[in-house]
Design a protein around this motif. Structure first.
Motif, PDB file in Angstrom:
ATOM      1  N   ASN A 275       0.818  -1.213   0.000  1.00  0.00           N
ATOM      2  CA  ASN A 275       0.000   0.000   0.000  1.00  0.00           C
ATOM      3  C   ASN A 275       0.851   1.261   0.000  1.00  0.00           C
ATOM      4  O   ASN A 275       0.504   2.265  -0.634  1.00  0.00           O
ATOM      5  N   LYS A 278       2.079   1.748  -3.490  1.00  0.00           N
ATOM      6  CA  LYS A 278       0.989   2.246  -4.334  1.00  0.00           C
ATOM      7  C   LYS A 278       0.726   3.726  -4.109  1.00  0.00           C
ATOM      8  O   LYS A 278       0.449   4.483  -5.036  1.00  0.00           O
ATOM      9  N   THR A 283      -1.209   5.097  -7.194  1.00  0.00           N
ATOM     10  CA  THR A 283      -2.193   4.116  -7.676  1.00  0.00           C
ATOM     11  C   THR A 283      -3.019   3.523  -6.552  1.00  0.00           C
ATOM     12  O   THR A 283      -3.824   2.622  -6.783  1.00  0.00           O
ATOM     13  N   TYR A 284      -2.840   4.014  -5.333  1.00  0.00           N
ATOM     14  CA  TYR A 284      -3.575   3.456  -4.178  1.00  0.00           C
ATOM     15  C   TYR A 284      -5.012   3.956  -4.203  1.00  0.00           C
ATOM     16  O   TYR A 284      -5.281   5.132  -4.407  1.00  0.00           O
TER      17      TYR A 284
END
Length: 285
Positions: A275, A278, A283-284
């Motif tokens: 996470n 990301k 992109t999380y």
């Protein structure tokens, strides 16, 4: 127990929900019904009032408008937020042979696939206890789910606004027990909607709204199972019950399939690391 040839799942209007009538053999459902009402008054229910902003676009949310609640609460026991609703509900029906048989069957993936969630792809699924800690290999090779249960009793004036349900719920199914006075009614069902706008609308903001189209109104007929796959578009609700006598309830037994989020220390570390990466990459979600 289960009807070996139940009515074919009906989802003509939407591929993400289904209706199965006569889920159980009539004699078995009669026993379930009797056991349900022999125990229901012994449950420790909590109440929840549906909070919402308004009934239509004329009552849109604004900064000065406070949440308001429907006049009557929903009486509930169990739920996905409960520490272990599966075993809690099972223990409440201890000594009730048919209900125990029914709840035990919900731990069998073959039963879930054939009868309870017939439109869900459940290949490589493992049913776990909610407290089970999933390790890395199990995460890689299986879909790890647990079952949560909830009993909900709606009275006159109670309902729930449009909502989609939240992750980690995968899918939900409602077994209708009808009304507590044993009178069959078409009203008091579960409504499914299609959202017609890209505008963001939060859960329980509205009971009805011009930006939603009613897809289906599923009546709470005894021995009917209704289920749906949860998504960001799985909008549904229960319009406030009307003309229901005092002390009469619309009774439902809810079966949820939930994603296991209780990870081993190793998997938890890797998940947090993933996470963070990301978030750095933007992109999380």
């Amino acid at each position: 127990m289960y009807n070996q040839k139940p009515n074919k799942p009906n989802n003509a209007n939407n591929s993400d929900y289904f209706i199965v009538d006569d889920l159980f053999q009539p004699a078995f459902f009669l026993k379930l019904h009797q056991e349900f009402y022999s125990k229901i008054e012994e449950f420790e229910f909590y109440t929840e009032y549906c909070l919402l902003y308004g009934r239509s676009s004329e009552n849109k949310k604004n900064e000065d408008e406070l949440l308001r609640a429907l006049d009557s609460p929903i009486w509930m026991a169990g739920s996905a937020s409960h520490l272990d609703s599966y075993n809690y509900i099972k223990n409440q029906f201890k000594g009730k042979e048919n209900f125990t048989l029914f709840i035990d069957s919900l731990a069998d993936i073959k039963i879930l696939k054939k009868y309870v969630f017939p439109i869900l792809d459940i290949k490589n699924v493992k049913i776990r206890e909610k407290s089970y800690k999933v390790n890395l290999l199990q995460k890689l090779f299986y879909k790890n789910y647990y079952i949560s249960l909830k009993i909900a009793r709606y009275e006159n004036g109670s309902g729930i606004g449009l909502h989609t349900d939240n992750p980690p719920k995968i899918t939900a199914a409602l077994l209708y027990f009808g009304y507590s006075d044993f009178i069959s009614r078409e009203n008091g069902g579960t409504q499914f909607y299609r959202k017609n706008t890209s505008s963001e609308i939060g859960d329980n903001e509205y009971l009805i709204h011009e930006d939603f189209t009613l897809i289906d109104d599923v009546s709470p007929i005894q021995n009917r199972l209704m289920g749906f796959i949860r998504s960001n578009d799985s909008w549904h609700g229960v319009a406030p019950l009307e003309n229901i006598p005092n002390n009469v309830f619309r009774e439902t037994f809810q079966i949820n399939m939930m994603k296991c989020t209780n990870y081993s220390s190793e998997l938890l570390f890797l998940t947090k690391l993933k996470n963070k990466v990301k978030k750095l990459l933007g992109t999380y979600k």
